[in-house]
Scaffold this motif. Structure first.
Motif, mmCIF file in Angstrom:
data_model
loop_
_atom_site.group_PDB
_atom_site.id
_atom_site.type_symbol
_atom_site.label_atom_id
_atom_site.label_comp_id
_atom_site.label_asym_id
_atom_site.label_seq_id
_atom_site.Cartn_x
_atom_site.Cartn_y
_atom_site.Cartn_z
ATOM 1 N N ILE A 65 0.877 -1.179 0.000
ATOM 2 C CA ILE A 65 0.000 0.000 0.000
ATOM 3 C C ILE A 65 0.912 1.227 0.000
ATOM 4 C CG2 ILE A 65 -1.844 1.231 1.211
ATOM 5 C CD1 ILE A 65 -2.455 -1.338 2.720
ATOM 6 N N PRO A 66 0.722 2.118 -0.980
ATOM 7 C CA PRO A 66 1.576 3.315 -1.024
ATOM 8 C C PRO A 66 1.099 4.342 -0.004
ATOM 9 C CG PRO A 66 0.023 3.333 -2.849
ATOM 10 C CD PRO A 66 -0.284 2.099 -2.054
ATOM 11 N N ILE A 67 1.589 4.255 1.247
ATOM 12 C CA ILE A 67 1.004 5.167 2.243
ATOM 13 C C ILE A 67 1.646 6.546 2.241
ATOM 14 C CG2 ILE A 67 -0.144 3.588 3.853
ATOM 15 C CD1 ILE A 67 2.258 3.390 5.478
ATOM 16 N N GLY A 68 2.828 6.671 1.693
ATOM 17 C CA GLY A 68 3.448 7.993 1.608
ATOM 18 C C GLY A 68 4.641 7.934 0.683
ATOM 19 N N VAL A 69 4.353 7.555 -0.552
ATOM 20 C CA VAL A 69 5.430 7.258 -1.492
ATOM 21 C C VAL A 69 6.341 8.475 -1.710
ATOM 22 C CG1 VAL A 69 5.936 6.707 -3.890
ATOM 23 C CG2 VAL A 69 4.302 5.338 -2.634
ATOM 24 N N GLU A 70 5.749 9.685 -1.702
ATOM 25 C CA GLU A 70 6.609 10.855 -1.948
ATOM 26 C C GLU A 70 7.619 11.041 -0.825
ATOM 27 O OE1 GLU A 70 3.387 10.643 -1.431
ATOM 28 O OE2 GLU A 70 3.084 12.006 0.250
ATOM 29 N N HIS A 71 7.313 10.482 0.359
ATOM 30 C CA HIS A 71 8.288 10.512 1.457
ATOM 31 C C HIS A 71 9.000 9.178 1.606
ATOM 32 C CE1 HIS A 71 5.828 14.070 2.650
ATOM 33 N NE2 HIS A 71 7.050 14.538 2.692
ATOM 34 N N GLY A 72 8.705 8.260 0.700
ATOM 35 C CA GLY A 72 9.454 7.003 0.687
ATOM 36 C C GLY A 72 8.798 5.862 1.425
ATOM 37 N N THR A 73 7.552 6.032 1.885
ATOM 38 C CA THR A 73 6.967 4.989 2.724
ATOM 39 C C THR A 73 5.937 4.128 1.986
ATOM 40 O OG1 THR A 73 7.288 6.390 4.650
ATOM 41 C CG2 THR A 73 5.825 4.514 4.928
#
Ligand code: ATP
Ligand code: MG
Length: 410
Positions: A65-73
């Motif tokens: 699940i991309p929970i915070g892809v822009e921050h790497g998570t």
């Protein structure tokens, strides 16, 4: 304290780390769970930090699940569909006190450098069982210190929320805040108004939930200026309390907010409603849900003297007037050391099934109209009058006796 040889990492987390390592991506456990386990607190919620980029993590695992892809998570789901957070080693290249622009492709050491406190910047390798602690977080765990990684003033300027996080961790573990960190927190408190209400609310709530002594946490929010900024109605109240008893305690040298340490349940909305001179306004500023705001408003509207618990009539009238706020008001009375008998009386009245609202009456508006009460406001008025009589004497609450009362009033 020496580092233990191994940490009890759940096998699902080890499996995720192994998959990443076998694909050539260095992967470590970092953050809250490492810290908590070193302190001897059970916490199985291990976060992984990895050299793999978010899209590489997404490619390697079936379910993510991309929970915070822009921050790497990215959350990786294990075979029981439980999520485990995997965050790419990152560096914050630009910050404005509330957001960060991040860059990947950095080392573990650089990733540790962007973390807030030394106790949160200890890394453990779940396969090699190695430790990385370049900021001496272990020594701070031993000493009981919350200390910023690097220059505290700069770190708080990058993200002012760290000021509130420092207070939360100190309150939770009973730690001191290292003096330079504390001085910087106060010096940077001017940035607190720029935070988003949601982040502040989450810190406030989690802080109250996890603090050893919530009153201490509130004192620290006051001291650093966060209370004045975000909860001015609490700051103004200067100790909350319904009875003025809390003010008396201040004189005795105990926290002005000491009663909240005894509030059960330790519910942030209840605590806030208790402390605030205007709970609705405070909860609204923190962008709480409408239900929470409403709940706070009710507490604010109905707090005040509680009834004599020896008088069932008084207690029933009070319960009827306070409606959904009763449990919160009883909890507050208990925290102030004057609610045990009231709680007992409330329980007994509930068990008796005595009517407390118009809807509990053995008769309704339709029946009243059949009896000749004219459609319109008179129906409501009559129901309220019947409730009033039934609060006095719950035995009146049978259809027969209520009908009799209506007929005799004609
Ligand atoms: P908790 O028990 O409250 O979850 P935690 O330490 O796990 O504590 P999280 O908010 O879950 O806190 O963050 C995980 C880790 O990410 C932290 O331990 C810290 O290393 C880093 N971190 C989180 N928020 C910040 C921040 N605002 N600034 C710098 N590092 C942060
Ligand atoms: Mg965490």
């Amino acid at each position: 304290m020496k580092f233990p040889n191994e940490l009890p990492i759940p096998k699902e987390v080890v499996e995720i780390a192994r998959t990443l390592e076998q694909a050539g991506f260095e992967t470590w456990c970092v953050g809250g769970a490492v810290r908590d386990n070193l302190l001897g607190h059970a916490n199985r919620d291990f976060d992984l930090a990895t050299a793999a980029r978010p899209e590489q993590v997404q490619e390697l695992f079936k379910r993510t699940i991309p929970i915070g892809v822009e921050h790497g998570t990215v959350a990786v789901l294990d075979r029981n569909r439980q999520p485990h957070e995997v965050t790419t080693f990152r560096e914050d290249i630009a910050t404005d006190g509330r957001h960060a622009v991040v860059e990947f492709g950095v080392s573990l050491d650089q990733d540790l450098a962007r973390r807030d406190f030394t106790i949160n910047a200890i890394a453990y390798h779940p396969l090699k069982h190695e430790w990385r602690d370049r900021y001496e977080g272990m020594a701070d765990l031993d000493r009981g210190l919350v200390r910023a990684v690097g220059d505290p003033g700069q770190r708080f300027q990058e993200d002012f929320l760290r000021i509130l996080r420092a207070l939360r961790f100190a309150a939770r573990f009973g730690f001191d805040i290292e003096s330079a960190t504390w001085e910087a927190a106060k010096a940077q408190a001017h940035g607190l108004p720029h935070l988003s209400a949601e982040r502040v609310r989450d810190e406030w709530s989690r802080g109250l939930e996890t603090a050893r002594h919530p009153s201490w946490l509130v004192e620290q929010w006051a001291e650093v200026g966060a209370l004045e900024t975000w909860l001015p109605e609490v700051a103004a109240q200067g100790g909350g309390g319904v009875s003025g008893e809390a003010v008396a305690r201040q004189v005795a040298g105990v926290s002005r907010w000491a009663a909240i340490d005894r509030l059960e349940p330790r519910d942030p909305v209840l605590v806030t409603s208790y402390l605030s001179a205007d709970p609705g306004a405070t909860l609204e500023r923190l962008r709480c849900s409408n239900a929470d705001i409403e709940r706070g408003r009710r507490v604010g509207a109905h707090r005040g003297p509680t009834p004599d618990p020896e008088s069932p009539v008084e207690v029933r009238r009070w319960m009827s007037a306070c409606g959904a706020a009763v449990d919160d008001l009883v909890a507050i009375a208990k925290a102030e050391g004057r609610g045990a008998r009231l709680a007992e009386a409330v329980r007994a009245i509930r068990a008796s099934g005595a009517p407390l609202a118009v809807g509990d009456l053995a008769i309704d508006g339709n029946r009243l109209m059949e009896l000749g009460v004219p459609k319109g406001p008179k129906v409501g008025e009559t129901l309220r009058a019947l409730l009033d009589r039934s609060l006095e004497d719950p035995n009146l609450n049978t259809e027969e006796r209520l009908v009799e009362l209506v007929r005799s009033a004609e």
